[in-house]
Design a protein around this motif. Structure first.
Motif, PDB file in Angstrom:
ATOM      1  N   GLN A 381      -3.600  -9.703   5.696  1.00  0.00           N
ATOM      2  CA  GLN A 381      -2.652  -8.338   5.718  1.00  0.00           C
ATOM      3  C   GLN A 381      -2.364  -7.675   4.546  1.00  0.00           C
ATOM      4  OE1 GLN A 381      -0.167  -8.800   9.130  1.00  0.00           O
ATOM      5  NE2 GLN A 381      -1.707  -8.175  10.522  1.00  0.00           N
ATOM      6  N   GLU A 382      -1.748  -8.810   3.607  1.00  0.00           N
ATOM      7  CA  GLU A 382      -1.489  -8.421   2.227  1.00  0.00           C
ATOM      8  C   GLU A 382      -2.452  -7.973   1.604  1.00  0.00           C
ATOM      9  OE1 GLU A 382       1.805  -7.761   1.051  1.00  0.00           O
ATOM     10  OE2 GLU A 382       2.178  -8.092   3.331  1.00  0.00           O
ATOM     11  N   LEU A 383      -3.708  -8.614   1.586  1.00  0.00           N
ATOM     12  CA  LEU A 383      -4.780  -8.109   0.668  1.00  0.00           C
ATOM     13  C   LEU A 383      -5.584  -6.898   1.368  1.00  0.00           C
ATOM     14  CD1 LEU A 383      -7.114  -9.062  -1.002  1.00  0.00           C
ATOM     15  CD2 LEU A 383      -8.367 -10.142   1.013  1.00  0.00           C
ATOM     16  N   GLU A 384      -5.356  -6.432   2.549  1.00  0.00           N
ATOM     17  CA  GLU A 384      -5.821  -5.488   2.785  1.00  0.00           C
ATOM     18  C   GLU A 384      -5.045  -4.227   2.130  1.00  0.00           C
ATOM     19  OE1 GLU A 384      -5.211  -2.588   7.113  1.00  0.00           O
ATOM     20  OE2 GLU A 384      -5.505  -4.674   7.258  1.00  0.00           O
ATOM     21  N   LYS A 385      -3.930  -4.369   1.615  1.00  0.00           N
ATOM     22  CA  LYS A 385      -3.212  -3.133   1.172  1.00  0.00           C
ATOM     23  C   LYS A 385      -3.601  -2.968  -0.110  1.00  0.00           C
ATOM     24  CE  LYS A 385       1.038  -4.535   3.632  1.00  0.00           C
ATOM     25  NZ  LYS A 385       2.528  -5.199   3.712  1.00  0.00           N
ATOM     26  N   VAL A 386      -4.248  -3.919  -0.693  1.00  0.00           N
ATOM     27  CA  VAL A 386      -4.668  -3.489  -2.213  1.00  0.00           C
ATOM     28  C   VAL A 386      -6.179  -3.488  -2.300  1.00  0.00           C
ATOM     29  CG1 VAL A 386      -2.852  -4.869  -3.081  1.00  0.00           C
ATOM     30  CG2 VAL A 386      -5.166  -6.068  -2.528  1.00  0.00           C
TER      31      VAL A 386
END
Length: 565
Positions: A381-386
């Motif tokens: 989910q943190e990866l999705e943000k970038v």
């Protein structure tokens, strides 16, 4: 080898079969060809040399990889992807890609070199009867034995691949035919208008929708254009309808939308499945309602007790398994545009229903706590943000795929490619095909350690072509899906599912690429950013806790459940 030109009585320059084949590809709009070379089609390769400024010839390392790349190209462009393989073993290796294209409804033309005609039925070197071999998994299989028929048969091959329910066409190429001379004109595609929905059908659909209390849309299938996706979004959101997508079709609807309900396929959330059972009207747009969507043909009543409106390009697919209350034969994009132009339902009654369906999706997307330093749900989910707004995702098959499916969201403007037939080995070649097709877009691949070593050698093609996908290898040291079923059925009796793997970061570095290893939650985003900044093809190996065999259960929990059963 250059061939001397000859002029015929009709004023058309004579060309070899090999040149006619290459020219036919150009005439029918091919821009890329994915191939493993073979002596059975040397004359076609020579013809492609003459067309090297119009067709990019991508040299691959394994026939299955070549066809997966072509299939990904077909998914992204809506045009027939083209692969070329040699006879016998080459064709057999390619068969898995044909099966992917068949079950995924992807337009594909596979050209296969063939034996000399005068050796037929002698079981000569590498002889295969391609009509019998590919017949069950292709829309059409043919063989070209006369050079003069190349323009006709090649044009028809592209027509069949892209019309109705799209799919694969296999064309065998006799060896001698490629050397023969013929004076015939090229034939390109005709102007064919898409099938529009009958006005009476649209009226009936809105009448049924107006009487519903709990409608649920399911988007699926292939052939959707950006305009078609935008139009169907406007229709569904404008009428406040919750929207699920079928198995591995996450790119059809914005996963961040308040109307998104989740993916209805293998590993679907139990909450979504329950809501689908509660629905009193299913709007099945583009999907065949096959085994994954119907949860093993258990979700919908075969006799049509639960009303279904099904829209599909191929009338034969409408009501094929489940009786429908209304079937509409139409091109999905033409239907979407027509639906978007219809008057909206006045004050729909299902606002609370839509909110409840969305709440079920939001609940399952919340990241639980997991034992160990890596919480993969949070990391993804943190990866999705970038990730860029136009990211292309590709996915292999396996339990690992349920992690991004559950915890990540494919946004509008992004694409998602995955094999609906569950083919391992698809993800990496598809990522390479996507990166070659759209070199200006970020391509992210999800693949397990099992699938990574089925077609991982295609990483060499990245460096040959200058493509730079970023591959996320989910490494748990096992064939995870099979281990899950094994623990459910034969708990503790591990047989045939353990794996020994290389250091995947060093594996990609050996090609000249960028390698990273991730073992903790906060390491994934920085590793991705370094991989992206490198400008090279990259592998990020995510070392998972093998005990956490699914995102919902550990091996210990599966064993305990099995013992209770």
């Amino acid at each position: 080898m250059a061939h001397a030109a000859a002029q015929s009585s009709n004023g058309i320059e004579a060309r070899t079969g090999g040149q006619l084949l290459a020219d036919a590809l150009v005439a029918n709009g091919a821009t890329h060809v994915f191939a493993v070379p073979g002596e059975s089609y040397l004359d076609l390769l020579d013809g492609l040399y003459n067309q090297r400024n119009r067709i990019e010839l991508v040299t691959c390392r394994f026939e299955a990889g070549a066809v997966h790349m072509a299939e990904a190209h077909g998914k992204l462009t809506g045009k027939a992807g083209v692969a070329i393989v040699t006879r016998g073993p080459g064709a057999c290796h390619a068969a898995i890609g044909v099966h992917v294209a068949f079950q995924d409804s992807t337009p594909l033309v596979l050209l296969v070199g063939q034996i000399p005609m005068n050796e037929t039925d002698r079981e000569t070197f590498q002889e295969v009867d391609y009509r019998r071999f590919f017949g069950p998994i292709a829309k059409w299989v043919t063989q070209i034995d006369e050079a003069a028929r190349i323009p006709e048969l090649m044009a028809h091959a592209f027509d069949v691949a892209t019309s109705g329910r799209p799919g694969p066409v296999v064309v065998a190429l006799s060896e001698e035919m490629q050397k023969d001379l013929a004076s015939v004109p090229d034939i390109g595609p005709g102007a064919v208008m898409p099938a529009y929905p009958a006005p009476a059908a649209l009226d009936r659909m809105m009448e049924m929708l107006g009487k519903a209390e709990r409608p649920l849309a399911i988007l699926g299938g292939s052939g959707w254009t950006p305009e078609g996706k935008a139009a169907i979004r406007d229709f569904l959101v404008g009428n406040d309808i919750p929207v699920a997508v079928s198995f591995r079709r996450m790119g059809l609807f914005d996963g961040t939308s308040a109307h998104y309900a989740g993916d209805l396929g293998v590993g679907a959330d139990a909450g979504l499945v329950a809501k689908a059972r509660e629905s009193d009207l299913i709007l099945a747009f583009g999907t065949r309602l096959g085994e994954p969507v119907s949860q093993g043909y258990t979700l919908f009543d075969f006799a049509g007790k639960q009303p279904i409106i099904q829209v599909h390009q191929d009338q034969a697919e409408i009501g094929r398994v489940h009786r429908v209350a209304l079937g509409i034969t139409a091109d999905v994009n033409a239907f979407a545009k027509a639906a978007a132009a219809l008057p909206r339902i006045d004050a729909p009654r299902w606002g609370e229903w839509r909110k409840a369906v969305r709440a079920a999706r939001e609940a399952q997307a919340k990241a639980p706590s997991y034992e160990g330093p890596l919480n993969l749900a949070v990391a993804l989910q943190e990866l999705e943000k970038v990730l860029p707004a136009d990211t292309i995702y590709t996915s292999d098959a396996g339990n690992f795929a349920t992690w991004p499916n559950r915890f990540m969201h494919v946004r509008e403007g992004q694409d998602f490619l995955g094999p609906t037939n569950g083919a391992m080995g698809y993800g990496i070649p598809a990522a390479i095909g996507a990166a070659i097709t759209h070199p200006d877009r970020t391509v992210v691949c999800f693949v397990g350690d099992g699938g990574a070593l089925m077609t991982g050698q295609e990483m060499a093609t990245c460096f040959h072509q200058g493509a730079a996908p970023i591959i996320l290898v989910f490494n748990n040291g096992m064939y995870g899906t099979i281990r899950m079923y094994q623990e459910r059925t034969y708990p503790g009796r591990v047989s045939g599912t353990k794996l020994t793997n290389p250091d995947f970061a060093r594996f990609i570095e050996a090609f000249g690429g960028h390698g990273e290893v991730v073992e903790a939650t906060d390491e994934l985003v920085p590793a991705f950013q370094r991989a992206k900044a490198s400008g090279k093809a990259a592998i990020i190996e995510i070392r998972m806790n093998p005990e956490q065999v699914t995102n919902r259960a550990t091996i210990e929990q599966l064993r305990a459940q099995a013992k209770k059963a």
